[in-house]
Design an enzyme around this catalytic site. Sequence first.
Site, PDB file in Angstrom:
ATOM      1  N   SER A  73       0.829  -1.190   0.000  1.00  0.00           N
ATOM      2  CA  SER A  73       0.000   0.000   0.000  1.00  0.00           C
ATOM      3  C   SER A  73       0.875   1.257   0.000  1.00  0.00           C
ATOM      4  O   SER A  73       1.721   1.422  -0.867  1.00  0.00           O
ATOM      5  CB  SER A  73      -0.963  -0.033   1.191  1.00  0.00           C
ATOM      6  N   ASP A 131      -9.565  -4.359  -5.663  1.00  0.00           N
ATOM      7  CA  ASP A 131      -8.950  -3.233  -4.963  1.00  0.00           C
ATOM      8  C   ASP A 131      -9.137  -1.981  -5.804  1.00  0.00           C
ATOM      9  O   ASP A 131      -8.830  -1.969  -6.994  1.00  0.00           O
ATOM     10  CB  ASP A 131      -7.461  -3.533  -4.752  1.00  0.00           C
ATOM     11  N   HIS A 139      -8.331  -4.700  -0.776  1.00  0.00           N
ATOM     12  CA  HIS A 139      -7.107  -4.071  -0.316  1.00  0.00           C
ATOM     13  C   HIS A 139      -6.695  -4.642   1.041  1.00  0.00           C
ATOM     14  O   HIS A 139      -7.466  -4.634   1.986  1.00  0.00           O
ATOM     15  CB  HIS A 139      -7.302  -2.552  -0.206  1.00  0.00           C
TER      16      HIS A 139
END
Length: 336
Positions: free
Chosen positions: A178, A285, A315
């Site tokens: 991320s 995602d 995610h």
Amino acid sequence: MPYLTRLQTMSIQTLQPPSTTTDPYQFLKIQHNHNDTLTRNLEDPHTLPSSDTTLPISVLTKDITINNSNQTWLRLFLPKNTTFSNKNNKFLPLIVFFHGGGFILLSAASTRFHNFCVEMAETVEAVVASVEYRLAPEHRLPAAYDDAMEALSLIRTSEDEWLTKYVDYSKCFLMGNSAGASIAYHAGLRVVENVKDLEPLKIQGLILHQPFFGGIQRTESEVRLENDPVFPLCVSDMMWELALPIGVDRDHEYSNLIVGNDIDEKFEKIKDQGWKVLVSMNGGDLLVDRNKELVKLMKEKGVDVVVDYQEGGFHGIEFFEASITKNFILRVLELN
């Protein structure tokens, strides 16, 4: 990375999408104060390091300081069997890891990242150095990017025996998930400009899991997954608002892939250095289209890109489904 602690106790399928009026601050249990600080109430269990070889643990851990003033540090992960079987001077690859959290949350000490790095170190048989970098908005970008470079500089010069005795400095990978993947990416862009400055540390590639990029123009996946129950678009927007320098928008070079950074030239240099780049993404995602854009841009410049694409998911799925974590780590193992 996942942000809902309630996901730990209930199935993802049972969650209802947030409404379009969702307050991202309430969603993350944070409060933005007048002095541009955050009050963080999100549950975030931490794990202490342990280098006690008598304990039934597979990976030894300890923390070393990067910068006292900035309160930054590294958590080192060393497979315990290495300490007992290194008579032949076997040196291990080094993975420098940057945790997720949208630049504003969590820590290298967070249990979810600690456990992930333990599994990474044990399975890949590598030394992992997880970076505790400064968080926004107290320290807005490029603070985290600067901390990444300072971490690499420390590793290059450190006399810590876990590094000098066990690490193969010619086999270093920058890795993150991320926002941490974005930090690894930007560190890579800086490194490739002056690779000799890091010698004897030699970067061999980037490992980017669901990298966090942004932009004013919405992508199809952002529109499609605007009300995603794990990572809604309003949370992504709020994170960039808190992380970026005051007065700039998501089309800043710290956020948008195609703005600034001279990326064409830098991707050419990445190709010339022979780096491998693993980009891992999920169709469920909202960041997936920006991840695909990164792959497209790199491939156009001849970069050796390995794509790990999974349909569905969400995610931060690797923190909730052990099989996903194992499969991803096996892909990392293939790079070594």
